[in-house]
Scaffold this motif. Structure first.
Motif, PDB file in Angstrom:
ATOM      1  N   VAL A  12      -1.662   1.564   8.974  1.00 57.24           N
ATOM      2  CA  VAL A  12      -2.019   0.373   9.258  1.00 57.24           C
ATOM      3  C   VAL A  12      -1.033  -0.749   8.868  1.00 57.24           C
ATOM      4  N   GLY A  13       0.335  -0.131   8.554  1.00 61.78           N
ATOM      5  CA  GLY A  13       1.230  -1.360   8.752  1.00 61.78           C
ATOM      6  C   GLY A  13       1.704  -1.626   7.186  1.00 61.78           C
ATOM      7  N   ASN A  14       2.839  -2.314   6.858  1.00 65.51           N
ATOM      8  CA  ASN A  14       3.460  -2.477   5.917  1.00 65.51           C
ATOM      9  C   ASN A  14       3.765  -1.330   4.827  1.00 65.51           C
ATOM     10  N   GLY A  15       4.074  -0.061   5.485  1.00 64.26           N
ATOM     11  CA  GLY A  15       3.994   1.241   4.573  1.00 64.26           C
ATOM     12  C   GLY A  15       2.608   1.632   3.989  1.00 64.26           C
ATOM     13  N   LYS A  16       1.551   1.119   4.432  1.00 64.79           N
ATOM     14  CA  LYS A  16       0.258   1.451   3.793  1.00 64.79           C
ATOM     15  C   LYS A  16      -0.490   2.426   5.214  1.00 64.79           C
ATOM     16  N   VAL A  17      -1.328   3.345   4.549  1.00 66.66           N
ATOM     17  CA  VAL A  17      -2.213   4.172   5.539  1.00 66.66           C
ATOM     18  C   VAL A  17      -3.628   4.124   4.941  1.00 66.66           C
ATOM     19  N   HIS A  18      -4.490   3.972   5.978  1.00 65.30           N
ATOM     20  CA  HIS A  18      -5.925   4.249   5.466  1.00 65.30           C
ATOM     21  C   HIS A  18      -6.186   5.764   5.700  1.00 65.30           C
TER      22      HIS A  18
END
Ligand code: ADP
Ligand code: MG
Length: 351
Positions: free
Chosen positions: A48-54
């Motif tokens: 989802v961007g910025n090194g984050k995942v859902h």
């Protein structure tokens, strides 16, 4: 069974649950670059961007297959339906933030019954700090059907998949195993006694722990938190919903490894031992092949041994081996047996 179908058609029981999923989903390829994992783990993962995942996971619970309203109060069913989904989110080393709840019910369910179900859903949401995001509602001809989807969030570099186990990694489990199956056996016994003589009251004193494991299981958020705090990143992880053996095979198959576990290291609660004795089944069988424990099975690097040993709710039960060694258990007697993957066979014709 197969003689009820024309010769060129295949009964589902020939494939089993995982064979069926594989057959139906194999034509699909991941199209979108943000999708890091689709079918095949406890939850799907997308960037989802910025090194984050859902992460997202869904489960379908059918009355008469997954729960029995003769002994499971609807509030507990609601609670457990959420918990089993959150367990899959934690198994990715992610933190849940929301759920959707879809229900279909027959006309024997009242408003009060469904409110009780949602009370349980709410307790789970409160305990795990997740929002009810929505759902869907329908009628049903076959009792109560529940479909819950859970969503979670993680740092992309901290997500833990089933396929990361490597030779010499340590195999760890949280909590204790076999309690869910022990509790189910006790509840089924009391149900049989009640059906034979409805004046009998269920005899559940002394079985609180194992019955609680079935009716009010926990999702292992504290384990994920303690691993993070101690700076331990598991190499692979899965939640134990179908019994240790089945989950260990998933890890080994996805990671292309073998494994050796030690019977004497299996964490088993004294109450589970007691029930196993009453049913004349070995407690190890409960732990290996029973379902419904919702503990975490994971592997860590050998160098993390000291750190995991200091955490009381984590037990090291064996190690990962090269694939040709297979998946084995060293018995208390010293002998070695290859583990047989059993777990819950939803479509087995024997059921
Ligand atoms: P778990 O026991 O952890 O909930 P399952 O064994 O139910 O996982 O599912 C294994 C994998 O197969 C998961 O990735 C799940 O999303 C996927 N899966 C299961 N059933 C279907 C289906 N009917 N269509 C597509 N994917 C499915
Ligand atoms: Mg799972």
């Amino acid at each position: 069974m197969s003689d009820v179908f024309p010769e060129d058609l295949t009964p589902i029981s020939e494939l089993g649950e995982f064979g069926l999923i594989e057959k139906l989903t194999s034509p699909f390829r991941i199209r979108r670059p943000a999708t890091l994992k689709a079918v095949g783990d406890d939850a799907a993962v997308y960037r989802v961007g910025n090194g984050k995942v859902h992460v997202v996971s869904t489960d379908l619970l059918m009355e008469g297959i997954h729960f029995d309203l003769t002994y499971a109060p609807l509030k507990h069913v609601g609670y457990k339906a959420v918990i089993v989904n959150l367990s899959d989110i934690y198994a990715m080393n992610a933190m849940p933030f929301g759920i959707t709840v879809s229900i279909a019910m027959s006309n024997r369910f009242t408003l009060e019954a469904m409110e009780a179900f949602y009370e349980g859903v709410k307790v789970a949401c409160d305990e795990h700090n997740v929002d009810l995001l929505g759902g869907d509602t329908s009628s049903s001809h076959t009792g109560l059907c529940i479909s819950i989807t859970a969503l979670g969030e993680a740092d992309e570099d901290k997500v833990v998949y089933r396929n990361g186990a490597r030779e010499n990694n340590l195999i760890c489990v949280s909590g204790d195993l076999g309690g869910g199956y022990a509790g189910l056996n006790v509840l089924e016994r009391e149900k049989r006694a009640f059906l034979a003589n409805p004046d009998l009251q269920p005899e559940l004193v002394g079985y609180d722990y194992v019955v609680g494991r079935v009716l009010k299981p926990e999702a292992r958020r504290p384990v994920i938190e303690v691993l993070e705090k101690e700076g331990i990143l598991p190499t692979s992880m899965i939640d134990i919903s179908d019994g240790l053996t089945s989950e260990l095979y998933h890890i080994c198959n996805h990671s292309r490894t073998g494994a050796t576990i030690y019977e004497e290291k299996l964490p088993i609660d004294p109450e589970t031992w007691k029930v196993a004795e009453e049913f004349k089944i070995s407690a190890s069988t409960f732990a290996l092949n029973g379902g419904d424990d919702y503990e975490l099975l994971f592997t860590v690097k050998l160098e993390d041994f000291d750190k995991v040993s200091r955490i009381s709710e984590i037990h090291v039960i064996g190690h990962i081996t090269e694939p040709s060694q297979g998946v084995n258990m060293v018995l208390r007697s010293g002998g070695v047996v290859e583990l047989e993957a059993q777990g819950w066979q939803h479509f087995s014709s024997e059921k």
